[in-house]
Write a protein that holds these residues in place. Structure first.
Motif, PDB file in Angstrom:
ATOM      1  N   UNK A 294       6.473  -2.351  -9.079  1.00 23.21           N
ATOM      2  CA  UNK A 294       6.540  -2.640  -7.658  1.00 23.21           C
ATOM      3  C   UNK A 294       5.796  -1.685  -6.758  1.00 23.21           C
ATOM      4  N   UNK A 295       5.235  -0.627  -7.317  1.00 26.33           N
ATOM      5  CA  UNK A 295       4.477   0.293  -6.479  1.00 26.33           C
ATOM      6  C   UNK A 295       3.171  -0.311  -6.022  1.00 26.33           C
ATOM      7  N   UNK A 296       2.478   0.408  -5.144  1.00 23.24           N
ATOM      8  CA  UNK A 296       1.191  -0.082  -4.672  1.00 23.24           C
ATOM      9  C   UNK A 296       0.774   0.593  -3.391  1.00 23.24           C
ATOM     10  N   UNK A 297      -0.225  -0.018  -2.758  1.00 27.51           N
ATOM     11  CA  UNK A 297      -0.775   0.489  -1.500  1.00 27.51           C
ATOM     12  C   UNK A 297      -0.298  -0.395  -0.354  1.00 27.51           C
ATOM     13  N   UNK A 298       0.198   0.234   0.693  1.00 27.32           N
ATOM     14  CA  UNK A 298       0.698  -0.520   1.844  1.00 27.32           C
ATOM     15  C   UNK A 298       0.370   0.256   3.114  1.00 27.32           C
ATOM     16  N   UNK A 299       0.215  -0.456   4.202  1.00 27.10           N
ATOM     17  CA  UNK A 299      -0.024   0.202   5.482  1.00 27.10           C
ATOM     18  C   UNK A 299       1.274   0.739   6.059  1.00 27.10           C
TER      19      UNK A 299
ATOM     20  N   UNK B  93       4.387   1.206   8.195  1.00 27.10           N
ATOM     21  CA  UNK B  93       5.205   0.175   8.798  1.00 27.10           C
ATOM     22  C   UNK B  93       5.519  -0.974   7.856  1.00 27.10           C
ATOM     23  N   UNK B  94       4.847  -1.002   6.739  1.00 25.87           N
ATOM     24  CA  UNK B  94       5.050  -2.072   5.775  1.00 25.87           C
ATOM     25  C   UNK B  94       6.236  -1.822   4.857  1.00 25.87           C
ATOM     26  N   UNK B  95       6.382  -2.719   3.880  1.00 26.60           N
ATOM     27  CA  UNK B  95       7.526  -2.663   2.963  1.00 26.60           C
ATOM     28  C   UNK B  95       7.057  -2.811   1.515  1.00 26.60           C
ATOM     29  N   UNK B  96       7.830  -2.232   0.636  1.00 20.93           N
ATOM     30  CA  UNK B  96       7.649  -2.402  -0.792  1.00 20.93           C
ATOM     31  C   UNK B  96       9.028  -2.432  -1.444  1.00 20.93           C
TER      32      UNK B  96
ATOM     33  N   UNK C 219      17.035   7.601   5.155  1.00 23.34           N
ATOM     34  CA  UNK C 219      18.217   6.882   5.640  1.00 23.34           C
ATOM     35  C   UNK C 219      17.823   5.891   6.734  1.00 23.34           C
ATOM     36  N   UNK C 220      18.355   4.676   6.615  1.00 19.10           N
ATOM     37  CA  UNK C 220      18.057   3.644   7.592  1.00 19.10           C
ATOM     38  C   UNK C 220      16.784   2.873   7.296  1.00 19.10           C
ATOM     39  N   UNK C 221      15.981   3.359   6.357  1.00 17.85           N
ATOM     40  CA  UNK C 221      14.721   2.678   6.011  1.00 17.85           C
ATOM     41  C   UNK C 221      14.740   2.152   4.574  1.00 17.85           C
ATOM     42  N   UNK C 222      15.371   2.886   3.667  1.00 19.44           N
ATOM     43  CA  UNK C 222      15.393   2.516   2.249  1.00 19.44           C
ATOM     44  C   UNK C 222      16.802   2.042   1.879  1.00 19.44           C
ATOM     45  N   UNK C 223      16.854   1.110   0.940  1.00 18.70           N
ATOM     46  CA  UNK C 223      18.132   0.620   0.431  1.00 18.70           C
ATOM     47  C   UNK C 223      18.065   0.552  -1.085  1.00 18.70           C
TER      48      UNK C 223
ATOM     49  N   UNK D 158      17.039  -1.348  -7.889  1.00 19.47           N
ATOM     50  CA  UNK D 158      15.979  -1.679  -6.949  1.00 19.47           C
ATOM     51  C   UNK D 158      15.955  -0.645  -5.822  1.00 19.47           C
ATOM     52  N   UNK D 159      14.795  -0.475  -5.253  1.00 16.80           N
ATOM     53  CA  UNK D 159      14.666   0.346  -4.055  1.00 16.80           C
ATOM     54  C   UNK D 159      13.831  -0.437  -3.051  1.00 16.80           C
ATOM     55  N   UNK D 160      14.503  -0.949  -2.031  1.00 16.53           N
ATOM     56  CA  UNK D 160      13.813  -1.648  -0.953  1.00 16.53           C
ATOM     57  C   UNK D 160      13.383  -0.622   0.075  1.00 16.53           C
ATOM     58  N   UNK D 161      12.091  -0.549   0.313  1.00 15.06           N
ATOM     59  CA  UNK D 161      11.542   0.458   1.219  1.00 15.06           C
ATOM     60  C   UNK D 161      10.899  -0.242   2.414  1.00 15.06           C
ATOM     61  N   UNK D 162      11.478  -0.022   3.577  1.00 11.97           N
ATOM     62  CA  UNK D 162      10.968  -0.612   4.813  1.00 11.97           C
ATOM     63  C   UNK D 162      10.455   0.476   5.751  1.00 11.97           C
ATOM     64  N   UNK D 163       9.689   0.064   6.726  1.00 11.16           N
ATOM     65  CA  UNK D 163       9.147   1.000   7.726  1.00 11.16           C
ATOM     66  C   UNK D 163       8.515   2.212   7.056  1.00 11.16           C
ATOM     67  N   UNK D 164       7.688   1.950   6.088  1.00 14.31           N
ATOM     68  CA  UNK D 164       7.083   3.039   5.304  1.00 14.31           C
ATOM     69  C   UNK D 164       6.174   3.899   6.164  1.00 14.31           C
ATOM     70  N   UNK D 165       6.166   5.186   5.834  1.00 18.94           N
ATOM     71  CA  UNK D 165       5.366   6.177   6.539  1.00 18.94           C
ATOM     72  C   UNK D 165       4.396   6.831   5.560  1.00 18.94           C
ATOM     73  N   UNK D 166       3.306   7.378   6.063  1.00 15.96           N
ATOM     74  CA  UNK D 166       2.364   8.071   5.153  1.00 15.96           C
ATOM     75  C   UNK D 166       3.045   9.170   4.341  1.00 15.96           C
ATOM     76  N   UNK D 167       4.052   9.809   4.911  1.00 19.48           N
ATOM     77  CA  UNK D 167       4.744  10.876   4.182  1.00 19.48           C
ATOM     78  C   UNK D 167       5.625  10.361   3.049  1.00 19.48           C
ATOM     79  N   UNK D 168       5.758   9.047   2.930  1.00 24.71           N
ATOM     80  CA  UNK D 168       6.471   8.464   1.788  1.00 24.71           C
ATOM     81  C   UNK D 168       5.564   8.344   0.566  1.00 24.71           C
ATOM     82  N   UNK D 169       4.293   8.634   0.729  1.00 24.28           N
ATOM     83  CA  UNK D 169       3.357   8.566  -0.381  1.00 24.28           C
ATOM     84  C   UNK D 169       3.755   9.537  -1.482  1.00 24.28           C
ATOM     85  N   UNK D 170       3.906   9.016  -2.694  1.00 19.25           N
ATOM     86  CA  UNK D 170       4.341   9.834  -3.827  1.00 19.25           C
ATOM     87  C   UNK D 170       4.386   8.962  -5.077  1.00 19.25           C
ATOM     88  N   UNK D 171       4.609   9.616  -6.203  1.00 20.31           N
ATOM     89  CA  UNK D 171       4.970   8.887  -7.421  1.00 20.31           C
ATOM     90  C   UNK D 171       6.487   8.781  -7.427  1.00 20.31           C
TER      91      UNK D 171
END
Length: 115
Positions: free
Chosen positions: A8-13, A15-18, A64-68, A79-92
């Motif tokens: 489920x990983x990948x590249x997203x802008x 504000x996006x979700x993965x 908190x408030x962005x990931x579930x 599962x990890x639902x990630x919303x409102x992604x930020x550049x600082x969320x970039x990681x393995x």
């Protein structure tokens, strides 16, 4: 032995979700807990979220408030639902499972958030 496979990983802008998935396989009776960790370049691996049951979860303050985090026990999958992604969320992102009080790790999946 327990094997964990993430997807489920990948590249997203920004504000996006993965949605990340982690399926556990092998010989075991039950999984005590499942968690997601992440490691950015040059930084230590950090806990993102952990789930013991549907009513027992915990999150890093930064997500908190962005990931579930959720878990399907019948499928041995977290599962990890990630919303409102930020550049600082970039990681393995690594999946972790505790089975019979032993830690098991997945191979990791790259999440890249562009600004």
């Amino acid at each position: 032995q327990v094997q964990l496979v993430e997807s489920g990983g990948g590249l997203v802008q920004a504000g996006g979700s993965l949605r990340l998935s982690c399926e556990a396989s092998g010989t075991f009776f039950s999984i005590n807990a499942m968690a997601w960790y992440r490691q950015a370049p040059g930084k230590q691996r950090e806990l993102v979220a952990i789930i013991i049951s549907s009513t027992n979860t915990n999150y890093a303050d930064s997500v908190k408030g962005r990931f579930t985090i959720s878990r399907d026990n019948a499928k041995n999958t977290a599962y990890l639902q990630m919303n409102s992604l930020k550049p600082e969320d970039t990681a393995v992102y690594y999946c972790n499972a505790v089975v019979s009080y032993k830690n098991y790790w997945g191979q990791g999946t790259q999440v890249t958030v562009s600004s």
